[in-house]
Design a protein around this motif. Structure first.
Motif, PDB file in Angstrom:
ATOM      1  N   GLN A 138      45.943  55.303  31.941  1.00 15.48           N
ATOM      2  CA  GLN A 138      46.871  55.532  33.004  1.00 15.48           C
ATOM      3  C   GLN A 138      46.365  54.861  34.209  1.00 15.48           C
ATOM      4  O   GLN A 138      47.429  54.733  35.076  1.00 15.48           O
ATOM      5  CB  GLN A 138      46.498  57.209  33.309  1.00 15.48           C
ATOM      6  CG  GLN A 138      47.080  58.105  31.830  1.00 15.48           C
ATOM      7  CD  GLN A 138      46.770  59.385  32.160  1.00 15.48           C
ATOM      8  OE1 GLN A 138      46.102  59.909  32.962  1.00 15.48           O
ATOM      9  NE2 GLN A 138      47.181  60.288  31.263  1.00 15.48           N
ATOM     10  N   ARG A 139      45.315  54.546  34.515  1.00 16.54           N
ATOM     11  CA  ARG A 139      45.020  53.729  35.815  1.00 16.54           C
ATOM     12  C   ARG A 139      45.861  52.463  35.743  1.00 16.54           C
ATOM     13  O   ARG A 139      46.409  51.988  36.884  1.00 16.54           O
ATOM     14  CB  ARG A 139      43.616  53.606  35.937  1.00 16.54           C
ATOM     15  CG  ARG A 139      43.107  54.842  36.112  1.00 16.54           C
ATOM     16  CD  ARG A 139      41.288  54.627  36.692  1.00 16.54           C
ATOM     17  NE  ARG A 139      41.057  53.906  37.726  1.00 16.54           N
ATOM     18  CZ  ARG A 139      40.828  54.562  38.727  1.00 16.54           C
ATOM     19  NH1 ARG A 139      41.011  55.764  38.827  1.00 16.54           N
ATOM     20  NH2 ARG A 139      40.708  53.802  40.017  1.00 16.54           N
ATOM     21  N   TYR A 140      46.055  51.764  34.643  1.00 18.15           N
ATOM     22  CA  TYR A 140      46.745  50.515  34.546  1.00 18.15           C
ATOM     23  C   TYR A 140      48.241  50.957  34.781  1.00 18.15           C
ATOM     24  O   TYR A 140      48.875  49.980  35.424  1.00 18.15           O
ATOM     25  CB  TYR A 140      46.572  49.880  33.193  1.00 18.15           C
ATOM     26  CG  TYR A 140      45.337  49.373  33.127  1.00 18.15           C
ATOM     27  CD1 TYR A 140      45.121  48.083  33.885  1.00 18.15           C
ATOM     28  CD2 TYR A 140      44.440  49.537  31.953  1.00 18.15           C
ATOM     29  CE1 TYR A 140      43.821  47.583  33.415  1.00 18.15           C
ATOM     30  CE2 TYR A 140      43.267  49.114  31.872  1.00 18.15           C
ATOM     31  CZ  TYR A 140      42.760  48.118  32.655  1.00 18.15           C
ATOM     32  OH  TYR A 140      41.813  47.449  32.453  1.00 18.15           O
ATOM     33  N   LEU A 177      49.240  53.308  36.502  1.00 20.41           N
ATOM     34  CA  LEU A 177      49.679  53.589  37.888  1.00 20.41           C
ATOM     35  C   LEU A 177      49.714  52.474  38.954  1.00 20.41           C
ATOM     36  O   LEU A 177      50.370  52.201  39.873  1.00 20.41           O
ATOM     37  CB  LEU A 177      48.640  54.537  38.451  1.00 20.41           C
ATOM     38  CG  LEU A 177      48.751  55.229  39.603  1.00 20.41           C
ATOM     39  CD1 LEU A 177      49.892  56.148  39.722  1.00 20.41           C
ATOM     40  CD2 LEU A 177      47.532  56.243  39.893  1.00 20.41           C
ATOM     41  N   ALA A 178      48.646  51.584  38.500  1.00 13.94           N
ATOM     42  CA  ALA A 178      48.390  50.256  39.248  1.00 13.94           C
ATOM     43  C   ALA A 178      49.948  49.470  39.205  1.00 13.94           C
ATOM     44  O   ALA A 178      50.335  48.868  40.000  1.00 13.94           O
ATOM     45  CB  ALA A 178      47.207  49.368  39.000  1.00 13.94           C
ATOM     46  N   ALA A 181      47.871  49.859  45.018  1.00 14.65           N
ATOM     47  CA  ALA A 181      47.641  49.475  43.670  1.00 14.65           C
ATOM     48  C   ALA A 181      46.499  48.454  43.510  1.00 14.65           C
ATOM     49  O   ALA A 181      45.548  48.565  42.500  1.00 14.65           O
ATOM     50  CB  ALA A 181      49.011  48.442  43.474  1.00 14.65           C
ATOM     51  N   ARG A 182      45.746  47.988  44.599  1.00 10.19           N
ATOM     52  CA  ARG A 182      44.563  47.332  44.361  1.00 10.19           C
ATOM     53  C   ARG A 182      43.314  48.198  44.431  1.00 10.19           C
ATOM     54  O   ARG A 182      42.535  47.934  43.608  1.00 10.19           O
ATOM     55  CB  ARG A 182      44.383  46.639  45.805  1.00 10.19           C
ATOM     56  CG  ARG A 182      43.161  45.809  45.700  1.00 10.19           C
ATOM     57  CD  ARG A 182      42.884  45.019  47.264  1.00 10.19           C
ATOM     58  NE  ARG A 182      42.642  46.054  48.285  1.00 10.19           N
ATOM     59  CZ  ARG A 182      41.640  46.812  48.411  1.00 10.19           C
ATOM     60  NH1 ARG A 182      40.583  46.695  47.908  1.00 10.19           N
ATOM     61  NH2 ARG A 182      41.556  47.568  49.373  1.00 10.19           N
ATOM     62  N   ARG A 183      43.549  49.320  45.139  1.00  4.85           N
ATOM     63  CA  ARG A 183      42.465  50.282  44.992  1.00  4.85           C
ATOM     64  C   ARG A 183      42.384  51.174  43.640  1.00  4.85           C
ATOM     65  O   ARG A 183      41.580  51.539  43.119  1.00  4.85           O
ATOM     66  CB  ARG A 183      42.735  51.435  45.974  1.00  4.85           C
ATOM     67  CG  ARG A 183      42.217  50.955  47.365  1.00  4.85           C
ATOM     68  CD  ARG A 183      42.698  52.024  48.353  1.00  4.85           C
ATOM     69  NE  ARG A 183      42.438  51.400  49.635  1.00  4.85           N
ATOM     70  CZ  ARG A 183      42.282  52.370  50.718  1.00  4.85           C
ATOM     71  NH1 ARG A 183      42.147  53.486  50.643  1.00  4.85           N
ATOM     72  NH2 ARG A 183      42.151  51.750  52.002  1.00  4.85           N
ATOM     73  N   VAL A 184      43.723  51.261  42.968  1.00  2.72           N
ATOM     74  CA  VAL A 184      43.959  52.035  41.613  1.00  2.72           C
ATOM     75  C   VAL A 184      43.575  51.120  40.523  1.00  2.72           C
ATOM     76  O   VAL A 184      42.977  51.455  39.529  1.00  2.72           O
ATOM     77  CB  VAL A 184      45.277  52.769  41.685  1.00  2.72           C
ATOM     78  CG1 VAL A 184      45.343  53.184  40.241  1.00  2.72           C
ATOM     79  CG2 VAL A 184      45.383  53.847  42.434  1.00  2.72           C
ATOM     80  N   TRP A 185      43.601  49.970  40.823  1.00  2.00           N
ATOM     81  CA  TRP A 185      43.244  49.055  39.485  1.00  2.00           C
ATOM     82  C   TRP A 185      41.882  49.269  39.051  1.00  2.00           C
ATOM     83  O   TRP A 185      40.957  49.174  39.872  1.00  2.00           O
ATOM     84  CB  TRP A 185      43.551  47.569  39.855  1.00  2.00           C
ATOM     85  CG  TRP A 185      43.440  46.640  38.809  1.00  2.00           C
ATOM     86  CD1 TRP A 185      42.512  45.699  38.308  1.00  2.00           C
ATOM     87  CD2 TRP A 185      44.728  46.478  37.996  1.00  2.00           C
ATOM     88  NE1 TRP A 185      43.020  45.146  37.220  1.00  2.00           N
ATOM     89  CE2 TRP A 185      44.271  45.402  36.812  1.00  2.00           C
ATOM     90  CE3 TRP A 185      45.836  46.955  37.897  1.00  2.00           C
ATOM     91  CZ2 TRP A 185      45.315  44.988  35.973  1.00  2.00           C
ATOM     92  CZ3 TRP A 185      46.716  46.587  36.930  1.00  2.00           C
ATOM     93  CH2 TRP A 185      46.489  45.638  35.932  1.00  2.00           C
ATOM     94  N   PRO A 186      41.816  49.442  37.669  1.00  3.53           N
ATOM     95  CA  PRO A 186      40.375  49.630  37.080  1.00  3.53           C
ATOM     96  C   PRO A 186      39.428  48.458  37.185  1.00  3.53           C
ATOM     97  O   PRO A 186      40.052  47.408  37.088  1.00  3.53           O
ATOM     98  CB  PRO A 186      40.446  49.987  35.651  1.00  3.53           C
ATOM     99  CG  PRO A 186      41.935  50.083  35.397  1.00  3.53           C
ATOM    100  CD  PRO A 186      42.659  49.460  36.664  1.00  3.53           C
ATOM    101  N   ARG A 187      38.092  48.737  37.578  1.00  2.96           N
ATOM    102  CA  ARG A 187      37.336  47.651  37.551  1.00  2.96           C
ATOM    103  C   ARG A 187      36.423  47.632  36.564  1.00  2.96           C
ATOM    104  O   ARG A 187      36.211  48.516  35.908  1.00  2.96           O
ATOM    105  CB  ARG A 187      36.401  47.859  38.823  1.00  2.96           C
ATOM    106  CG  ARG A 187      37.078  47.653  40.181  1.00  2.96           C
ATOM    107  CD  ARG A 187      36.237  47.801  41.235  1.00  2.96           C
ATOM    108  NE  ARG A 187      37.049  47.864  42.652  1.00  2.96           N
ATOM    109  CZ  ARG A 187      37.587  48.725  43.261  1.00  2.96           C
ATOM    110  NH1 ARG A 187      37.843  49.698  42.745  1.00  2.96           N
ATOM    111  NH2 ARG A 187      38.326  48.467  44.445  1.00  2.96           N
TER     112      ARG A 187
END
Length: 63
Positions: free
Chosen positions: A2-4, A6-7, A49-55
Motif C-alpha cells: 500500500q505504501r507503493y 500511496l507513493a 511521495a518521497r517520505r512515503v516511499w518504502p525504504r
C-alpha cells in the motif's frame, strides 16, 4: 504494497500539478498566481511521495 500505491498516487498528483504550473506560467497574464499555487502544492506532494516511499532495510550488520 500500500505504501507503493500511496507513493505512486502522490507522485502522479505532483506531476500533474507541476504540468499545470508550467502551463499557467506560459499562459502569462494573471495566471502566474495559479502557477505559483500549483507549483507550491506540487512540491509539497512530491515531498510527501518521497517520505512515503518504502525504504529497504539494511543488513543486521548495518544496525
Amino acid at each position: 504494497m500500500q505504501r507503493y500505491a500511496l507513493a505512486g498516487l502522490f507522485s502522479a498528483i505532483a506531476l500533474s500539478l507541476a504540468l499545470v504550473a508550467v502551463w499557467a506560467a506560459l499562459s502569462g497574464g494573471r495566471a502566474w498566481v495559479v502557477a505559483l499555487g500549483a507549483g507550491a502544492i506540487a512540491l509539497w506532494m512530491g515531498d510527501l511521495a518521497r517520505r512515503v516511499w518504502p525504504r529497504r532495510q539494511g543488513n543486521l550488520a548495518d544496525r
